[in-house]
Each structure stands twice: as C-alpha cells, then as structure tokens.
Design a protein around this motif. Structure first.
Motif, PDB file in Angstrom:
ATOM      1  N   ASP A  76       3.678  -2.964   3.648  1.00 37.99           N
ATOM      2  CA  ASP A  76       2.910  -4.219   3.617  1.00 37.99           C
ATOM      3  C   ASP A  76       1.613  -4.023   4.385  1.00 37.99           C
ATOM      4  O   ASP A  76       1.623  -3.656   5.569  1.00 37.99           O
ATOM      5  CB  ASP A  76       3.723  -5.360   4.234  1.00 37.99           C
ATOM      6  CG  ASP A  76       4.905  -5.746   3.378  1.00 37.99           C
ATOM      7  OD1 ASP A  76       4.796  -5.646   2.145  1.00 37.99           O
ATOM      8  OD2 ASP A  76       5.946  -6.138   3.942  1.00 37.99           O
ATOM      9  N   MET A  77       0.475  -4.304   3.724  1.00 39.38           N
ATOM     10  CA  MET A  77      -0.827  -4.048   4.318  1.00 39.38           C
ATOM     11  C   MET A  77      -1.732  -5.257   4.147  1.00 39.38           C
ATOM     12  O   MET A  77      -1.498  -6.130   3.302  1.00 39.38           O
ATOM     13  CB  MET A  77      -1.476  -2.806   3.689  1.00 39.38           C
ATOM     14  CG  MET A  77      -0.636  -1.556   3.771  1.00 39.38           C
ATOM     15  SD  MET A  77      -1.509  -0.105   3.148  1.00 39.38           S
ATOM     16  CE  MET A  77      -2.799   0.037   4.395  1.00 39.38           C
ATOM     17  N   GLY A 121       0.825  -1.190   0.000  1.00 41.58           N
ATOM     18  CA  GLY A 121       0.000   0.000   0.000  1.00 41.58           C
ATOM     19  C   GLY A 121       0.859   1.240   0.000  1.00 41.58           C
ATOM     20  O   GLY A 121       2.031   1.222   0.408  1.00 41.58           O
ATOM     21  N   LEU A 122       0.282   2.361  -0.455  1.00 41.50           N
ATOM     22  CA  LEU A 122       1.050   3.599  -0.569  1.00 41.50           C
ATOM     23  C   LEU A 122       0.151   4.797  -0.336  1.00 41.50           C
ATOM     24  O   LEU A 122      -0.991   4.847  -0.822  1.00 41.50           O
ATOM     25  CB  LEU A 122       1.683   3.702  -1.964  1.00 41.50           C
ATOM     26  CG  LEU A 122       2.439   5.006  -2.274  1.00 41.50           C
ATOM     27  CD1 LEU A 122       3.713   5.088  -1.447  1.00 41.50           C
ATOM     28  CD2 LEU A 122       2.747   5.116  -3.761  1.00 41.50           C
ATOM     29  N   TRP A 123       0.665   5.755   0.446  1.00 44.06           N
ATOM     30  CA  TRP A 123       0.090   7.100   0.495  1.00 44.06           C
ATOM     31  C   TRP A 123       1.098   8.020  -0.176  1.00 44.06           C
ATOM     32  O   TRP A 123       2.254   8.094   0.227  1.00 44.06           O
ATOM     33  CB  TRP A 123      -0.161   7.527   1.938  1.00 44.06           C
ATOM     34  CG  TRP A 123      -0.536   8.978   2.059  1.00 44.06           C
ATOM     35  CD1 TRP A 123      -1.442   9.649   1.295  1.00 44.06           C
ATOM     36  CD2 TRP A 123       0.012   9.931   2.980  1.00 44.06           C
ATOM     37  NE1 TRP A 123      -1.506  10.966   1.687  1.00 44.06           N
ATOM     38  CE2 TRP A 123      -0.626  11.175   2.717  1.00 44.06           C
ATOM     39  CE3 TRP A 123       0.954   9.869   3.996  1.00 44.06           C
ATOM     40  CZ2 TRP A 123      -0.341  12.325   3.444  1.00 44.06           C
ATOM     41  CZ3 TRP A 123       1.237  11.013   4.718  1.00 44.06           C
ATOM     42  CH2 TRP A 123       0.596  12.232   4.445  1.00 44.06           C
ATOM     43  N   ASP A 124       0.663   8.699  -1.224  1.00 40.95           N
ATOM     44  CA  ASP A 124       1.591   9.491  -2.027  1.00 40.95           C
ATOM     45  C   ASP A 124       1.917  10.840  -1.405  1.00 40.95           C
ATOM     46  O   ASP A 124       2.645  11.636  -1.999  1.00 40.95           O
ATOM     47  CB  ASP A 124       1.040   9.683  -3.440  1.00 40.95           C
ATOM     48  CG  ASP A 124      -0.340  10.330  -3.448  1.00 40.95           C
ATOM     49  OD1 ASP A 124      -0.775  10.808  -2.377  1.00 40.95           O
ATOM     50  OD2 ASP A 124      -0.995  10.343  -4.508  1.00 40.95           O
ATOM     51  N   LEU A 160      -2.342   5.009  10.610  1.00 46.67           N
ATOM     52  CA  LEU A 160      -1.528   3.791  10.546  1.00 46.67           C
ATOM     53  C   LEU A 160      -0.035   4.078  10.645  1.00 46.67           C
ATOM     54  O   LEU A 160       0.770   3.152  10.532  1.00 46.67           O
ATOM     55  CB  LEU A 160      -1.808   3.050   9.237  1.00 46.67           C
ATOM     56  CG  LEU A 160      -3.219   2.481   9.076  1.00 46.67           C
ATOM     57  CD1 LEU A 160      -3.451   2.003   7.657  1.00 46.67           C
ATOM     58  CD2 LEU A 160      -3.450   1.336  10.069  1.00 46.67           C
ATOM     59  N   ALA A 161       0.338   5.351  10.849  1.00 47.99           N
ATOM     60  CA  ALA A 161       1.750   5.752  10.953  1.00 47.99           C
ATOM     61  C   ALA A 161       2.529   5.366   9.708  1.00 47.99           C
ATOM     62  O   ALA A 161       3.638   4.825   9.788  1.00 47.99           O
ATOM     63  CB  ALA A 161       2.390   5.160  12.214  1.00 47.99           C
ATOM     64  N   MET A 162       1.949   5.642   8.522  1.00 50.97           N
ATOM     65  CA  MET A 162       2.627   5.371   7.261  1.00 50.97           C
ATOM     66  C   MET A 162       3.352   6.630   6.786  1.00 50.97           C
ATOM     67  O   MET A 162       2.809   7.742   6.866  1.00 50.97           O
ATOM     68  CB  MET A 162       1.613   4.909   6.203  1.00 50.97           C
ATOM     69  CG  MET A 162       0.949   3.583   6.512  1.00 50.97           C
ATOM     70  SD  MET A 162      -0.346   3.153   5.302  1.00 50.97           S
ATOM     71  CE  MET A 162       0.589   3.171   3.760  1.00 50.97           C
ATOM     72  N   LEU A 163       4.554   6.469   6.301  1.00 47.91           N
ATOM     73  CA  LEU A 163       5.314   7.584   5.769  1.00 47.91           C
ATOM     74  C   LEU A 163       4.893   7.853   4.325  1.00 47.91           C
ATOM     75  O   LEU A 163       4.653   6.911   3.563  1.00 47.91           O
ATOM     76  CB  LEU A 163       6.807   7.289   5.832  1.00 47.91           C
ATOM     77  CG  LEU A 163       7.386   7.085   7.233  1.00 47.91           C
ATOM     78  CD1 LEU A 163       8.870   6.710   7.138  1.00 47.91           C
ATOM     79  CD2 LEU A 163       7.211   8.341   8.069  1.00 47.91           C
ATOM     80  N   ALA A 176       3.607  -3.681   9.020  1.00 44.69           N
ATOM     81  CA  ALA A 176       4.965  -3.337   9.438  1.00 44.69           C
ATOM     82  C   ALA A 176       5.026  -2.980  10.916  1.00 44.69           C
ATOM     83  O   ALA A 176       6.017  -3.265  11.589  1.00 44.69           O
ATOM     84  CB  ALA A 176       5.500  -2.180   8.597  1.00 44.69           C
ATOM     85  N   ASN A 177       3.960  -2.332  11.440  1.00 47.67           N
ATOM     86  CA  ASN A 177       3.973  -1.949  12.852  1.00 47.67           C
ATOM     87  C   ASN A 177       2.807  -2.534  13.642  1.00 47.67           C
ATOM     88  O   ASN A 177       2.696  -2.304  14.852  1.00 47.67           O
ATOM     89  CB  ASN A 177       3.968  -0.418  13.000  1.00 47.67           C
ATOM     90  CG  ASN A 177       2.779   0.223  12.287  1.00 47.67           C
ATOM     91  OD1 ASN A 177       1.764  -0.404  12.003  1.00 47.67           O
ATOM     92  ND2 ASN A 177       2.911   1.509  11.993  1.00 47.67           N
ATOM     93  N   GLY A 178       1.899  -3.257  12.982  1.00 46.64           N
ATOM     94  CA  GLY A 178       0.794  -3.905  13.675  1.00 46.64           C
ATOM     95  C   GLY A 178      -0.400  -3.021  13.936  1.00 46.64           C
ATOM     96  O   GLY A 178      -1.387  -3.477  14.520  1.00 46.64           O
TER      97      GLY A 178
END
Length: 316
Positions: A143-144, A73-76, A134-137, A103-105
């Motif tokens: 990985d989702m 998954g991706l946040w742009d 979700l604390a995504m950069l 990645a972080n649960g």
C-alpha cells in the motif's frame, strides 16, 4: 499693444501658478504614507512604530490538487536505471513527489513518471532504489501513497513571546575579539561573548578525593598530545620448580614427530613424543624438557624458535 502684453503676462503668471500647484500635489502624494502615519501618531500621542522586515523561508508543500494517488505499488525485483522514482498509468508530467510506504510509514522524495497503459501490473511501478529506501520486498504488493511536492516561499511569523532585538545608538562602542569598534546607529548590537566554561569538579563519593579528578580541556589536549612512555618488555612467565615443558609441534604424522624429536636432540635439547587422540585418528605431540628454572626455560625456548618452530609455547 498694451492689451496684448497684459494678456501674455497673465498667461505666464497662470502657468507658473499651475506648475507650482502640480509640484506641490506630487510632494503630498509621495509623502502621503509618512504624513498619514505622523498624523495618526500625533493624534494618539504615541510614536509611530518602525517598519519591520518580513522573514521568508522556502519549504516543500504537498499539492494533492495537482496529483495524488493511494494504490498498490510493486517492485518486481529487477534492476532499474535512474534513482528513486515511481511510474503510474495516468496522464501526468514529470513531477517531484513524496512517496510513502503506508505499511511501515517510511517516506522519501522522488520523481513521478507516466508508464505505458498496456503494461501489466499494479497501478504504481517502483524503481529499485526507491523500493530499497522504502524497505519494500521484491514481488510483494505494498500500500503506497504519492503526492506532488512544490517548493513555495512562505512568510515566517515572528514569535510574539520573543524579546525585540535591541538596536544600537550613535556613539556606542563595542569590543569584538579585543578590538574596539564603533557602532553603526540602527544596527543590531553584537551578542556579548560567552564566558569560558569552568570545568566542574567530579562529585564527591565514598570518601574519594575529588580534587585530584578536576581537569580542564587544555590539560586533556596536552595529555593526549604527550607521547606514551616506552613500556618495559613483558617479563618471562614464572616457572615452577616442579618442571616446565615446551610444546614444539602437534600433528597426526608419526614420522614427522620423530624427525622433530631427533632434531631437538641433535641441538642439545631433551624431549619426548606424547600420543593422544582416538585410535582411528591419533595425534603426536612433541615436547621439549623438562626445565627446572626460568633461565633454562627461556634459553631453550629461544633456541627452539631459532630452529624455525615459531609457535612453540610453555606446556605441562
């Protein structure tokens, strides 16, 4: 003629008998469960168990049979409308899903949508709010896991170790908040009122008198509601007999320092200018004094602050 009347009478009697049998059969069918239970109870010699209410609750159930996906998954990094959602390039309807950052649960609930097939990028597109939860950069593949959620009603099994709830009998009287109330037979008995907590004494330690430390909640509330006593103004700092100075200003302007000293002398105060700092950046400190006693010091400090030098303070 008599034969005809006899035939009619026989038909009437037969009809009454058939109607009575039908009504009796209905009664037996309606009470079949009770009769069977009573017969079983009488055969075993034990009373029939009363029917128990079945408790149910609603909860979210994961339904991977409807839709589930584990992919990148991706946040742009761009702002996105809406709240927490993900979009996939699959033929899916709008669903409520559990979204997991493997990645972080971290896991959240959000919405699932279908994105256009021709859009480039990873399999899962993530909204800004979902990515932050979700604390995504931004711009980082993650990985989702996505799985559909459905709200279902499931029965709650009673705890076999729990004691049965006592039911009241006819004639019992309970006191609820000081009011006597007659019980309704078959209902649950009210729980007895819990006794008021007794404040515990502070533990004895190192010879301390713990009786003085005992308190109650009411005493604490009353103490908090009592306004604090007016405090006396702070006493003026003690002044040694060797003399105390008052710093009036401190800056890098020599002319301003000389004008301040002249103003002090015009108002009956002695003082001097003390140079400090480096040769390239000198500083000029104006002090008044010295004052040998506390009364003289306090009088001078009040006069200096009255002249507008509110930051004046005691110095050596």
């Amino acid at each position: 003629m008599s034969r005809q009347k006899a035939s009619i009478r026989r038909r009437h009697v037969l009809g009454v008998l058939l109607l009575t049998a039908a009504l009796g059969g209905c009664g037996r069918l309606d009470g079949l469960g009770d009769a069977t239970g009573a017969a079983a109870a009488s055969a075993s010699g034990a009373p029939a168990a009363p029917a128990q209410n079945v408790r149910v609750q609603e909860r979210d159930i994961e339904r991977p049979d409807i839709f589930a996906l584990e992919a990148k998954g991706l946040w742009d990094g761009r702002f996105s409308f809406g709240d927490k959602w993900v979009a996939v390039a699959a033929n899916v309807k709008a669903e409520r899903v559990r979204i997991v950052n493997q990645a972080n649960g971290r896991a959240i609930e959000g919405a699932l949508f279908q994105k256009e097939d021709n859009l480039p990028g990873p399999p899962i597109m993530v909204s800004q709010n979902a990515a932050e939860a979700l604390a995504m950069l931004p711009g980082t593949l993650t990985d989702m896991k996505i799985v559909v959620l459905r709200r279902e009603v499931v029965p709650v099994q009673p705890d076999p170790a729990a004691a049965p709830t006592p039911a009241v009998a006819a004639g019992q009287v309970f006191s609820v908040d000081g009011v006597s109330t007659a019980a309704i037979p078959g209902t649950v008995a009210p729980a007895p009122a819990a006794p008021a907590p007794v404040p515990a004494a502070a533990p004895a330690h190192a010879g301390i008198d713990t009786a003085a430390l005992e308190t109650t909640a009411l005493a604490a509330v009353e103490a908090a509601a009592t306004p604090p006593a007016a405090t006396a103004p702070a006493a003026a700092p003690a002044v040694s007999a060797s003399g105390t100075w008052i710093q009036v200003v401190n800056g890098g302007n020599r002319d301003g320092a000389e004008l301040t000293l002249k103003r002090l002398k015009d108002n009956g105060l002695n003082g001097e200018i003390r140079r400090h700092g480096s040769d390239s950046a000198p500083m000029f400190r104006v002090v008044a004094g010295p004052f040998a006693g506390g009364a003289a010091f306090n009088t001078a400090l009040a006069k200096i602050k009255g002249l507008g030098y509110r930051d004046a303070f005691a110095a050596r």
